[in-house]
Write a protein that holds these residues in place. Structure first.
Motif, PDB file in Angstrom:
ATOM      1  N   GLN A  59       0.857  -1.177   0.000  1.00  0.00           N
ATOM      2  CA  GLN A  59       0.000   0.000   0.000  1.00  0.00           C
ATOM      3  C   GLN A  59       0.898   1.234   0.000  1.00  0.00           C
ATOM      4  O   GLN A  59       1.891   1.291   0.724  1.00  0.00           O
ATOM      5  CB  GLN A  59      -0.883  -0.016   1.235  1.00  0.00           C
ATOM      6  N   PHE A  60       0.556   2.211  -0.792  1.00  0.00           N
ATOM      7  CA  PHE A  60       1.338   3.441  -0.841  1.00  0.00           C
ATOM      8  C   PHE A  60       0.970   4.337   0.332  1.00  0.00           C
ATOM      9  O   PHE A  60      -0.202   4.509   0.652  1.00  0.00           O
ATOM     10  CB  PHE A  60       1.087   4.186  -2.157  1.00  0.00           C
ATOM     11  N   LYS A  61       1.979   4.899   0.965  1.00  0.00           N
ATOM     12  CA  LYS A  61       1.737   5.824   2.069  1.00  0.00           C
ATOM     13  C   LYS A  61       1.680   7.264   1.578  1.00  0.00           C
ATOM     14  O   LYS A  61       1.205   8.138   2.279  1.00  0.00           O
ATOM     15  CB  LYS A  61       2.833   5.667   3.117  1.00  0.00           C
ATOM     16  N   LEU A  62       2.186   7.486   0.377  1.00  0.00           N
ATOM     17  CA  LEU A  62       2.178   8.823  -0.204  1.00  0.00           C
ATOM     18  C   LEU A  62       0.983   8.977  -1.132  1.00  0.00           C
ATOM     19  O   LEU A  62       0.440   8.002  -1.627  1.00  0.00           O
ATOM     20  CB  LEU A  62       3.475   9.055  -0.987  1.00  0.00           C
ATOM     21  N   ARG A  63       0.606  10.216  -1.376  1.00  0.00           N
ATOM     22  CA  ARG A  63      -0.508  10.502  -2.288  1.00  0.00           C
ATOM     23  C   ARG A  63       0.000  11.373  -3.425  1.00  0.00           C
ATOM     24  O   ARG A  63       0.894  12.185  -3.251  1.00  0.00           O
ATOM     25  CB  ARG A  63      -1.645  11.220  -1.553  1.00  0.00           C
ATOM     26  N   GLY A  64      -0.592  11.201  -4.573  1.00  0.00           N
ATOM     27  CA  GLY A  64      -0.219  11.977  -5.738  1.00  0.00           C
ATOM     28  C   GLY A  64       0.521  11.114  -6.742  1.00  0.00           C
ATOM     29  O   GLY A  64       1.324  10.250  -6.376  1.00  0.00           O
ATOM     30  N   ILE A  65       0.254  11.354  -8.007  1.00  0.00           N
ATOM     31  CA  ILE A  65       0.834  10.549  -9.082  1.00  0.00           C
ATOM     32  C   ILE A  65       2.360  10.614  -9.066  1.00  0.00           C
ATOM     33  O   ILE A  65       3.037   9.594  -9.208  1.00  0.00           O
ATOM     34  CB  ILE A  65       0.300  11.032 -10.453  1.00  0.00           C
ATOM     35  N   GLU A  66       2.917  11.807  -8.897  1.00  0.00           N
ATOM     36  CA  GLU A  66       4.379  11.955  -8.945  1.00  0.00           C
ATOM     37  C   GLU A  66       5.055  11.206  -7.799  1.00  0.00           C
ATOM     38  O   GLU A  66       6.052  10.508  -8.002  1.00  0.00           O
ATOM     39  CB  GLU A  66       4.778  13.444  -8.894  1.00  0.00           C
ATOM     40  N   LYS A  67       4.507  11.330  -6.591  1.00  0.00           N
ATOM     41  CA  LYS A  67       5.117  10.676  -5.425  1.00  0.00           C
ATOM     42  C   LYS A  67       4.993   9.157  -5.513  1.00  0.00           C
ATOM     43  O   LYS A  67       5.950   8.432  -5.244  1.00  0.00           O
ATOM     44  CB  LYS A  67       4.467  11.188  -4.143  1.00  0.00           C
ATOM     45  N   VAL A  68       3.821   8.694  -5.886  1.00  0.00           N
ATOM     46  CA  VAL A  68       3.606   7.243  -6.017  1.00  0.00           C
ATOM     47  C   VAL A  68       4.498   6.687  -7.121  1.00  0.00           C
ATOM     48  O   VAL A  68       5.105   5.624  -6.970  1.00  0.00           O
ATOM     49  CB  VAL A  68       2.110   6.936  -6.286  1.00  0.00           C
ATOM     50  N   GLY A  69       4.595   7.407  -8.230  1.00  0.00           N
ATOM     51  CA  GLY A  69       5.459   6.978  -9.327  1.00  0.00           C
ATOM     52  C   GLY A  69       6.911   6.883  -8.908  1.00  0.00           C
ATOM     53  O   GLY A  69       7.622   5.943  -9.273  1.00  0.00           O
ATOM     54  N   ALA A  70       7.372   7.855  -8.111  1.00  0.00           N
ATOM     55  CA  ALA A  70       8.759   7.843  -7.651  1.00  0.00           C
ATOM     56  C   ALA A  70       9.033   6.648  -6.736  1.00  0.00           C
ATOM     57  O   ALA A  70      10.059   5.968  -6.872  1.00  0.00           O
ATOM     58  CB  ALA A  70       9.081   9.146  -6.920  1.00  0.00           C
ATOM     59  N   VAL A  71       8.113   6.355  -5.830  1.00  0.00           N
ATOM     60  CA  VAL A  71       8.287   5.206  -4.928  1.00  0.00           C
ATOM     61  C   VAL A  71       8.281   3.906  -5.727  1.00  0.00           C
ATOM     62  O   VAL A  71       9.087   3.005  -5.484  1.00  0.00           O
ATOM     63  CB  VAL A  71       7.187   5.195  -3.839  1.00  0.00           C
ATOM     64  N   PHE A  72       7.382   3.810  -6.700  1.00  0.00           N
ATOM     65  CA  PHE A  72       7.302   2.604  -7.516  1.00  0.00           C
ATOM     66  C   PHE A  72       8.580   2.397  -8.326  1.00  0.00           C
ATOM     67  O   PHE A  72       9.090   1.279  -8.415  1.00  0.00           O
ATOM     68  CB  PHE A  72       6.080   2.678  -8.434  1.00  0.00           C
ATOM     69  N   VAL A  73       9.111   3.470  -8.889  1.00  0.00           N
ATOM     70  CA  VAL A  73      10.356   3.376  -9.652  1.00  0.00           C
ATOM     71  C   VAL A  73      11.503   2.926  -8.750  1.00  0.00           C
ATOM     72  O   VAL A  73      12.346   2.109  -9.163  1.00  0.00           O
ATOM     73  CB  VAL A  73      10.675   4.717 -10.345  1.00  0.00           C
ATOM     74  N   LEU A  74      11.557   3.412  -7.518  1.00  0.00           N
ATOM     75  CA  LEU A  74      12.600   2.962  -6.582  1.00  0.00           C
ATOM     76  C   LEU A  74      12.498   1.461  -6.311  1.00  0.00           C
ATOM     77  O   LEU A  74      13.508   0.770  -6.230  1.00  0.00           O
ATOM     78  CB  LEU A  74      12.524   3.744  -5.273  1.00  0.00           C
ATOM     79  N   HIS A  75      11.277   0.957  -6.185  1.00  0.00           N
ATOM     80  CA  HIS A  75      11.101  -0.484  -5.987  1.00  0.00           C
ATOM     81  C   HIS A  75      11.519  -1.269  -7.230  1.00  0.00           C
ATOM     82  O   HIS A  75      12.096  -2.351  -7.123  1.00  0.00           O
ATOM     83  CB  HIS A  75       9.653  -0.795  -5.607  1.00  0.00           C
ATOM     84  N   LEU A  76      11.231  -0.735  -8.405  1.00  0.00           N
ATOM     85  CA  LEU A  76      11.671  -1.393  -9.641  1.00  0.00           C
ATOM     86  C   LEU A  76      13.194  -1.414  -9.741  1.00  0.00           C
ATOM     87  O   LEU A  76      13.781  -2.418 -10.157  1.00  0.00           O
ATOM     88  CB  LEU A  76      11.086  -0.687 -10.863  1.00  0.00           C
ATOM     89  N   ILE A  77      13.837  -0.337  -9.333  1.00  0.00           N
ATOM     90  CA  ILE A  77      15.304  -0.284  -9.344  1.00  0.00           C
ATOM     91  C   ILE A  77      15.866  -1.332  -8.390  1.00  0.00           C
ATOM     92  O   ILE A  77      16.820  -2.052  -8.723  1.00  0.00           O
ATOM     93  CB  ILE A  77      15.799   1.126  -8.992  1.00  0.00           C
ATOM     94  N   ALA A  78      15.267  -1.451  -7.200  1.00  0.00           N
ATOM     95  CA  ALA A  78      15.731  -2.453  -6.237  1.00  0.00           C
ATOM     96  C   ALA A  78      15.585  -3.861  -6.813  1.00  0.00           C
ATOM     97  O   ALA A  78      16.493  -4.692  -6.679  1.00  0.00           O
ATOM     98  CB  ALA A  78      14.942  -2.330  -4.941  1.00  0.00           C
ATOM     99  N   TYR A  79      14.454  -4.136  -7.458  1.00  0.00           N
ATOM    100  CA  TYR A  79      14.237  -5.444  -8.071  1.00  0.00           C
ATOM    101  C   TYR A  79      15.301  -5.718  -9.133  1.00  0.00           C
ATOM    102  O   TYR A  79      15.884  -6.802  -9.184  1.00  0.00           O
ATOM    103  CB  TYR A  79      12.843  -5.519  -8.690  1.00  0.00           C
ATOM    104  N   ASN A  80      15.583  -4.729  -9.975  1.00  0.00           N
ATOM    105  CA  ASN A  80      16.557  -4.913 -11.049  1.00  0.00           C
ATOM    106  C   ASN A  80      17.973  -5.085 -10.507  1.00  0.00           C
ATOM    107  O   ASN A  80      18.764  -5.845 -11.071  1.00  0.00           O
ATOM    108  CB  ASN A  80      16.493  -3.752 -12.037  1.00  0.00           C
ATOM    109  N   LEU A  81      18.312  -4.400  -9.419  1.00  0.00           N
ATOM    110  CA  LEU A  81      19.643  -4.567  -8.824  1.00  0.00           C
ATOM    111  C   LEU A  81      19.829  -5.980  -8.273  1.00  0.00           C
ATOM    112  O   LEU A  81      20.874  -6.600  -8.454  1.00  0.00           O
ATOM    113  CB  LEU A  81      19.881  -3.531  -7.732  1.00  0.00           C
TER     114      LEU A  81
END
Length: 95
Positions: A59-81
């Protein structure tokens, strides 16, 4: 009762434990769902499953498309690493 929705099992439960309800096991439900996803897209499903299970993003703790997108991208980066480390590990051992 939680089960894999085997017809014989659910019928027996309904007969023996009247008034009880049956629920699908998450694992079996996910397996059956994944069988319907084309092979070309199953890798994408794996990424989302990893992010939910191991990345801690249910569940996202942040609100807003930009903030949620940034958190999601960080998780994708972690997965790829992590994936990159697993891919390169055999090459490092061989060198």
């Amino acid at each position: 009762m939680v089960s894999n929705a085997h017809k014989g099992l659910t019928n027996a439960i309904r007969q023996m434990l009247q008034g009880s309800c049956c629920q699908r096991c998450r694992v079996h439900f996910a397996r059956n769902l994944l069988q319907r996803v084309p092979k070309a897209h199953q890798g994408m499903v794996t990424v989302f499953g990893w992010i939910k299970a191991f990345g801690g993003l249910r569940q996202f703790k942040l609100r807003g498309i930009e903030k949620v997108g940034a958190v999601f991208v960080l998780h994708l980066i972690a997965y790829n690493l992590i994936r990159l480390g697993n891919i390169l590990k055999p090459a490092m051992v061989a060198a």
